[in-house]
Design an enzyme around this catalytic site. Structure first.
Site, short mmCIF file in Angstrom:
data_model
loop_
_atom_site.label_atom_id
_atom_site.label_comp_id
_atom_site.label_asym_id
_atom_site.label_seq_id
_atom_site.Cartn_x
_atom_site.Cartn_y
_atom_site.Cartn_z
N ASP A 145 0.87 -1.17 0.00
CA ASP A 145 0.00 0.00 0.00
C ASP A 145 0.92 1.23 0.00
O ASP A 145 2.10 1.13 0.36
CB ASP A 145 -0.87 -0.05 1.26
CG ASP A 145 -1.61 1.24 1.47
OD1 ASP A 145 -2.35 1.65 0.59
OD2 ASP A 145 -1.42 1.86 2.55
N ASP A 168 -0.06 5.15 0.79
CA ASP A 168 -0.25 6.18 1.83
C ASP A 168 -0.32 5.55 3.22
O ASP A 168 -1.13 4.65 3.46
CB ASP A 168 -1.55 6.96 1.57
CG ASP A 168 -1.48 7.69 0.24
OD1 ASP A 168 -0.50 8.40 0.01
OD2 ASP A 168 -2.41 7.52 -0.57
N GLY A 196 9.31 14.45 34.12
CA GLY A 196 8.42 13.49 33.46
C GLY A 196 7.26 13.16 34.37
O GLY A 196 6.79 14.00 35.13
N LYS A 202 13.49 5.87 39.00
CA LYS A 202 14.76 5.80 39.75
C LYS A 202 14.73 4.61 40.70
O LYS A 202 15.74 3.96 40.92
CB LYS A 202 14.97 7.09 40.53
CG LYS A 202 15.45 8.20 39.61
CD LYS A 202 15.67 9.46 40.39
CE LYS A 202 15.59 10.62 39.44
NZ LYS A 202 15.33 11.87 40.10
N THR A 240 14.91 8.34 33.36
CA THR A 240 14.95 8.82 31.98
C THR A 240 14.84 10.35 31.97
O THR A 240 13.91 10.90 32.55
CB THR A 240 13.82 8.21 31.14
OG1 THR A 240 12.57 8.47 31.78
CG2 THR A 240 14.02 6.73 30.94
N ASN A 281 13.69 13.17 30.45
CA ASN A 281 12.69 13.44 29.41
C ASN A 281 12.93 14.77 28.69
O ASN A 281 13.32 15.76 29.30
CB ASN A 281 11.29 13.47 30.01
CG ASN A 281 10.89 12.16 30.64
OD1 ASN A 281 11.71 11.47 31.23
ND2 ASN A 281 9.63 11.82 30.52
N GLU A 308 12.17 9.49 26.16
CA GLU A 308 12.75 9.10 27.44
C GLU A 308 14.15 8.50 27.29
O GLU A 308 14.28 7.28 27.18
CB GLU A 308 11.84 8.08 28.14
CG GLU A 308 10.40 8.53 28.18
CD GLU A 308 9.74 8.30 29.52
OE1 GLU A 308 10.46 8.01 30.50
OE2 GLU A 308 8.52 8.43 29.58
N LEU A 317 20.61 7.72 30.21
CA LEU A 317 22.05 7.86 29.98
C LEU A 317 22.77 6.74 30.71
O LEU A 317 22.48 6.49 31.89
CB LEU A 317 22.53 9.23 30.46
CG LEU A 317 22.27 10.42 29.51
CD1 LEU A 317 20.83 10.51 29.06
CD2 LEU A 317 22.70 11.72 30.17
N HIS A 334 25.18 5.99 32.52
CA HIS A 334 26.19 6.55 33.42
C HIS A 334 25.51 6.76 34.77
O HIS A 334 24.32 7.05 34.82
CB HIS A 334 26.67 7.89 32.86
CG HIS A 334 27.73 8.55 33.69
ND1 HIS A 334 29.06 8.19 33.61
CD2 HIS A 334 27.65 9.53 34.62
CE1 HIS A 334 29.76 8.93 34.46
NE2 HIS A 334 28.93 9.75 35.09
N TYR A 390 17.69 18.22 36.00
CA TYR A 390 16.53 18.87 35.38
C TYR A 390 16.91 20.26 34.91
O TYR A 390 17.67 20.97 35.58
CB TYR A 390 15.38 18.99 36.39
CG TYR A 390 14.74 17.65 36.72
CD1 TYR A 390 13.95 17.00 35.77
CD2 TYR A 390 14.92 17.06 37.96
CE1 TYR A 390 13.36 15.77 36.07
CE2 TYR A 390 14.33 15.85 38.27
CZ TYR A 390 13.55 15.20 37.31
OH TYR A 390 12.98 13.99 37.59
N ARG A 435 14.07 -1.92 18.85
CA ARG A 435 12.83 -2.70 18.78
C ARG A 435 11.64 -1.81 19.09
O ARG A 435 11.81 -0.68 19.55
CB ARG A 435 12.87 -3.86 19.77
CG ARG A 435 12.98 -3.41 21.21
CD ARG A 435 12.48 -4.48 22.15
NE ARG A 435 12.66 -4.12 23.55
CZ ARG A 435 11.86 -3.33 24.23
NH1 ARG A 435 10.85 -2.74 23.65
NH2 ARG A 435 12.09 -3.09 25.52
P1 ADP Z 1 10.97 11.98 35.53
O1 ADP Z 1 9.69 11.24 35.43
O2 ADP Z 1 10.84 13.33 36.11
O3 ADP Z 1 11.72 11.97 34.23
P2 ADP Z 1 12.78 9.90 36.40
O4 ADP Z 1 12.56 8.98 37.56
O5 ADP Z 1 12.69 9.33 35.01
O6 ADP Z 1 11.81 11.12 36.60
O7 ADP Z 1 14.21 10.55 36.62
C1 ADP Z 1 14.76 11.31 35.60
C2 ADP Z 1 15.77 12.28 36.11
O8 ADP Z 1 16.81 11.60 36.77
C3 ADP Z 1 16.41 12.99 34.95
O9 ADP Z 1 15.68 14.12 34.55
C4 ADP Z 1 17.78 13.34 35.48
O10 ADP Z 1 17.72 14.61 36.12
C5 ADP Z 1 18.04 12.25 36.54
N1 ADP Z 1 18.99 11.21 36.17
C6 ADP Z 1 19.93 10.67 36.98
N2 ADP Z 1 20.64 9.73 36.38
C7 ADP Z 1 20.18 9.63 35.12
C8 ADP Z 1 20.54 8.81 34.01
N3 ADP Z 1 21.53 7.91 34.08
N4 ADP Z 1 19.84 8.96 32.85
C9 ADP Z 1 18.85 9.85 32.78
N5 ADP Z 1 18.45 10.65 33.78
C10 ADP Z 1 19.11 10.56 34.97
MG MG Z 2 11.90 10.24 33.04
#
Ligand code: ADP
Ligand code: MG
Length: 356
Positions: free
Chosen positions: A17, A19, A248, A254, A260, A262, A312, A315, A317, A324, A337
């Site tokens: 297809d 579109d 987020g 955490k 993540t 965001n 999301e 990182l 690390h 934030y 995926r």
């Molecule tokens: P939110 O819902 O506010 O995004 P999270 O529980 O996803 O809360 O936590 C995200 C925050 O954690 C990020 O915005 C950042 O400040 C912090 N943070 C600490 N370590 C990491 C990492 N390894 N990767 C991404 N964010 C991290």
């Molecule tokens: Mg997040």
């Protein structure tokens, strides 16, 4: 000992297809219709856009007129709107994986046809803007070349006939419900690639439902496999996104060990519409801290079933503090995926792979 069974080549021909399957036409549809509807004193509702998917232009026009109570006949409306659409054909982008699929089928010598509910001339105009497409297809069938458009099987049966293919050896790839219905009615195998998110339950008659063309596994159908996957990851043309890290949903990621950082998805609706939802990887730069590997999900996170799309990145690390508001730049270089409910698995695998 019995000899291993030879692999029967189930599929000999592919019917695509256009579109919503190969081309991101939905973007153009709202770009053209929205100003027209607003000019006519009505309020545009993006949530209604899914109703036009898979319809012939005439049917789609009738739906728009009824939904918005516009004072035109279907013919009048089409004559007003058609030139506006034609101006946009050159701006339609190929969907992720469309060029890759066409090149793969071509190099594997799998014949393919285009079968669309658009008119033949509109199909020709649209694909002439995409390099190498027109030459590739063994047959092109538009709704005006058969008695009835999809969901009737006519278009697909005509495509098979023009390729001298038996319908039972044809694999249809379709994004719309009428298209899937048409493919099944034609006695073909059908893969659905729904272009409207979160509506997969409507595609139960398809033989397989995939998230995007990137997730297609031709070998499941006896076709040659893609050979560009590297250890479960698919290299893609790099793309970039960046902005301040926002709060987020604070859903305790955490606590789960996967925070993540965001980005505000609403600021990137254009670039996000060029990419499918799913799990990606690449690098992340934080202006004051450095560059890190990252794994990222884009989409509605089926685990939480979000109503809004989110970006999301995690990182790879360990940070001592939150960041934030800091500027985060991402380069996305590979696809892993689709999003699935058991969302944590890939992240944990990524953690292992990147030895973090
Ligand atoms: P939110 O819902 O506010 O995004 P999270 O529980 O996803 O809360 O936590 C995200 C925050 O954690 C990020 O915005 C950042 O400040 C912090 N943070 C600490 N370590 C990491 C990492 N390894 N990767 C991404 N964010 C991290
Ligand atoms: Mg997040």
């Amino acid at each position: 000992m019995a000899a291993p069974k030879p692999i029967t080549r189930l599929i000999s021909h592919v019917i695509l297809d256009l579109d919503g399957t190969l081309l991101n036409t939905d973007c153009i549809v709202s770009q053209v219709l929205k100003p027209f509807i607003v000019k006519n004193g009505k309020k545009w509702d993006s949530k209604k856009a899914h109703k036009f998917v898979g319809k012939t232009p005439y049917e789609a026009a009738a739906v728009v007129l009824e939904d918005y109570g516009l004072p035109y006949s279907t013919e009048e409306f089409l004559s007003l709107i058609n030139p506006m659409f034609s101006e946009q054909w050159g701006n339609i982008k190929a969907l992720p994986g469309a060029n890759r699929l066409i090149k793969h089928l071509k190099s594997s010598r799998v014949p393919a046809a285009l079968a669309s509910n658009s008119s033949r001339s509109n199909i020709e105009s649209k694909i002439s803007c995409q390099q190498g497409w027109k030459e590739y297809f063994s047959a092109i069938v538009g709704a005006d070349e058969v008695e009835s458009g999809k969901p009737s099987p006519d278009i697909f049966l005509e495509a098979a006939k023009r390729m001298n293919a038996d319908p039972s050896n044809c694999l249809v790839i379709e994004d719309s419900v009428p298209g899937v219905t048409a493919g099944k009615a034609a006695g073909m195998h059908v893969i659905a690639v729904p272009s409207v998110p979160k509506r997969t339950d409507e595609f139960s008659s398809a033989d397989e439902i995939i998230n995007s063309l990137l997730d297609l596994r031709p070998e499941k159908w006896g076709l040659p496999p893609f050979n560009d996957w590297i250890e479960g990851t698919l290299p893609i043309d790099p793309w970039f996104i960046g902005g301040p890290v926002i709060k987020g949903f604070g859903r305790g990621s955490k606590v789960l060990g996967i925070p993540t950082a965001n980005l505000a998805a609403e600021n990137f609706s254009d670039i996000l519409s060029d990419h499918t939802s799913g799990v990606y990887f690449g690098w992340a730069g934080l202006s004051k801290r450095g560059i890190y590997k990252m794994v990222m999900s884009i989409g509605w996170n089926p685990y939480f079933d979000n109503t809004e799309k989110t970006i999301e990145p995690w990182l790879l690390h360990g940070f001592d503090e939150d960041f934030y508001g800091e500027e985060l730049r991402l380069v996305i270089v590979g696809y892993i995926r689709p999003e699935v409910t058991e969302n944590q698995t890939t992240f944990l695998l990524a953690k292992k792979r990147f030895c973090f």
